[in-house]
Design a protein around this motif. Structure first.
Motif, short mmCIF file in Angstrom:
data_model
loop_
_atom_site.label_atom_id
_atom_site.label_comp_id
_atom_site.label_asym_id
_atom_site.label_seq_id
_atom_site.Cartn_x
_atom_site.Cartn_y
_atom_site.Cartn_z
N ALA A 109 10.47 1.66 -12.47
CA ALA A 109 11.35 0.99 -11.51
C ALA A 109 10.59 0.62 -10.25
N VAL A 110 9.75 1.51 -9.76
CA VAL A 110 8.95 1.21 -8.55
C VAL A 110 7.98 0.07 -8.83
N LEU A 111 7.34 0.08 -9.99
CA LEU A 111 6.41 -1.00 -10.34
C LEU A 111 7.13 -2.33 -10.51
N VAL A 112 8.32 -2.31 -11.08
CA VAL A 112 9.09 -3.55 -11.22
C VAL A 112 9.48 -4.09 -9.85
N LEU A 113 9.93 -3.22 -8.94
CA LEU A 113 10.26 -3.66 -7.59
C LEU A 113 9.04 -4.21 -6.86
N LEU A 114 7.90 -3.55 -7.05
CA LEU A 114 6.66 -4.03 -6.44
C LEU A 114 6.29 -5.40 -6.97
N THR A 115 6.42 -5.59 -8.27
CA THR A 115 6.09 -6.88 -8.87
C THR A 115 7.07 -7.95 -8.42
N LEU A 116 8.36 -7.63 -8.36
CA LEU A 116 9.35 -8.60 -7.89
C LEU A 116 9.09 -9.00 -6.43
N GLY A 117 8.71 -8.04 -5.60
CA GLY A 117 8.38 -8.37 -4.21
C GLY A 117 7.17 -9.28 -4.11
N LEU A 118 6.17 -9.02 -4.93
CA LEU A 118 4.98 -9.86 -4.93
C LEU A 118 5.30 -11.27 -5.41
N VAL A 119 6.10 -11.39 -6.47
CA VAL A 119 6.49 -12.71 -6.98
C VAL A 119 7.32 -13.46 -5.94
N TYR A 120 8.22 -12.76 -5.26
CA TYR A 120 9.02 -13.40 -4.22
C TYR A 120 8.15 -13.93 -3.09
N GLU A 121 7.22 -13.12 -2.62
CA GLU A 121 6.33 -13.58 -1.55
C GLU A 121 5.46 -14.73 -2.00
N ASP A 144 0.83 -1.20 0.00
CA ASP A 144 0.00 0.00 0.00
C ASP A 144 0.87 1.26 0.00
N LEU A 145 1.96 1.22 0.73
CA LEU A 145 2.88 2.36 0.75
C LEU A 145 3.52 2.55 -0.62
N GLU A 146 3.88 1.47 -1.26
CA GLU A 146 4.49 1.59 -2.59
C GLU A 146 3.48 2.12 -3.60
N ILE A 147 2.24 1.73 -3.49
CA ILE A 147 1.21 2.27 -4.39
C ILE A 147 0.99 3.75 -4.09
N ALA A 148 1.04 4.12 -2.82
CA ALA A 148 0.85 5.53 -2.47
C ALA A 148 1.98 6.40 -3.04
N LEU A 149 3.15 5.81 -3.23
CA LEU A 149 4.24 6.56 -3.86
C LEU A 149 3.97 6.84 -5.33
N LEU A 150 3.12 6.02 -5.95
CA LEU A 150 2.81 6.20 -7.36
C LEU A 150 1.65 7.16 -7.60
N TRP A 169 0.81 14.19 -11.91
CA TRP A 169 1.36 15.54 -11.85
C TRP A 169 2.84 15.55 -12.18
N GLY A 170 3.43 14.37 -12.32
CA GLY A 170 4.85 14.29 -12.62
C GLY A 170 5.20 14.59 -14.05
N ASP A 171 4.22 14.61 -14.94
CA ASP A 171 4.53 14.90 -16.34
C ASP A 171 4.84 16.37 -16.57
N GLN A 172 4.68 17.19 -15.55
CA GLN A 172 4.99 18.61 -15.67
C GLN A 172 6.44 18.91 -15.32
N LEU A 173 7.20 17.89 -15.03
CA LEU A 173 8.61 18.08 -14.71
C LEU A 173 9.42 18.33 -15.98
N HIS A 174 10.70 18.60 -15.81
CA HIS A 174 11.57 18.90 -16.95
C HIS A 174 11.73 17.68 -17.85
N THR A 213 10.61 10.63 -15.11
CA THR A 213 9.49 10.27 -14.24
C THR A 213 8.95 8.89 -14.61
N PHE A 214 8.82 8.64 -15.89
CA PHE A 214 8.35 7.34 -16.36
C PHE A 214 9.32 6.24 -15.96
N PHE A 215 10.62 6.52 -16.06
CA PHE A 215 11.63 5.53 -15.67
C PHE A 215 11.52 5.17 -14.20
#
Length: 116
Positions: free
Chosen positions: A94-106, A67-73, A78-83, A88-90
């Motif tokens: 990366a956060v989604l890949v880490l989330l998926t790897l953690g889920l697969v590991y569990e 839930d914390l990792e999803i809250a980070l996303l 609003w991140g598309d307004q950055l330089h 931002t997409f990268f």
């Protein structure tokens, strides 16, 4: 001294004083009445110290972690307004890949299965 140093010193002093006082202040006098389980004035029907399944605890911790990792996303729209929107997409990927790897590991470790 600048403002940040002053605030840091005051914070450390105050937290140290409160930590020291918290060890001296409480009077611990346990008796049978305080150690007994509270059941609305009735005598306890059974032991209140039943064994607790660690599966519930594990699922609760996993829920908070994901839930914390999803809250980070959440601020990503609003991140598309950055330089650099590609940066931002990268990082979001990366956060989604880490989330998926953690889920697969569990999942592979059997942490999400109720029956053994």
């Amino acid at each position: 001294m600048n403002l940040i140093t002053t605030i840091f010193i005051i914070t450390m002093a105050l937290s140290s004083i409160l930590a020291i006082v918290s060890f001296w202040l409480p009077q611990m006098n346990p008796d049978a009445e305080k150690l007994s389980p509270y059941e609305c004035g009735f005598d306890p029907l059974g032991s209140a110290r039943l064994p607790f399944s660690l599966r519930f605890f594990l699922v609760a911790i996993l829920f908070l972690l994901f839930d914390l990792e999803i809250a980070l996303l959440l601020p990503l729209p609003w991140g598309d307004q950055l330089h650099s929107p590609t940066g931002t997409f990268f990082w979001a990927t990366a956060v989604l890949v880490l989330l998926t790897l953690g889920l697969v590991y569990e999942w592979t470790q059997g942490g999400l299965e109720w029956a053994e």
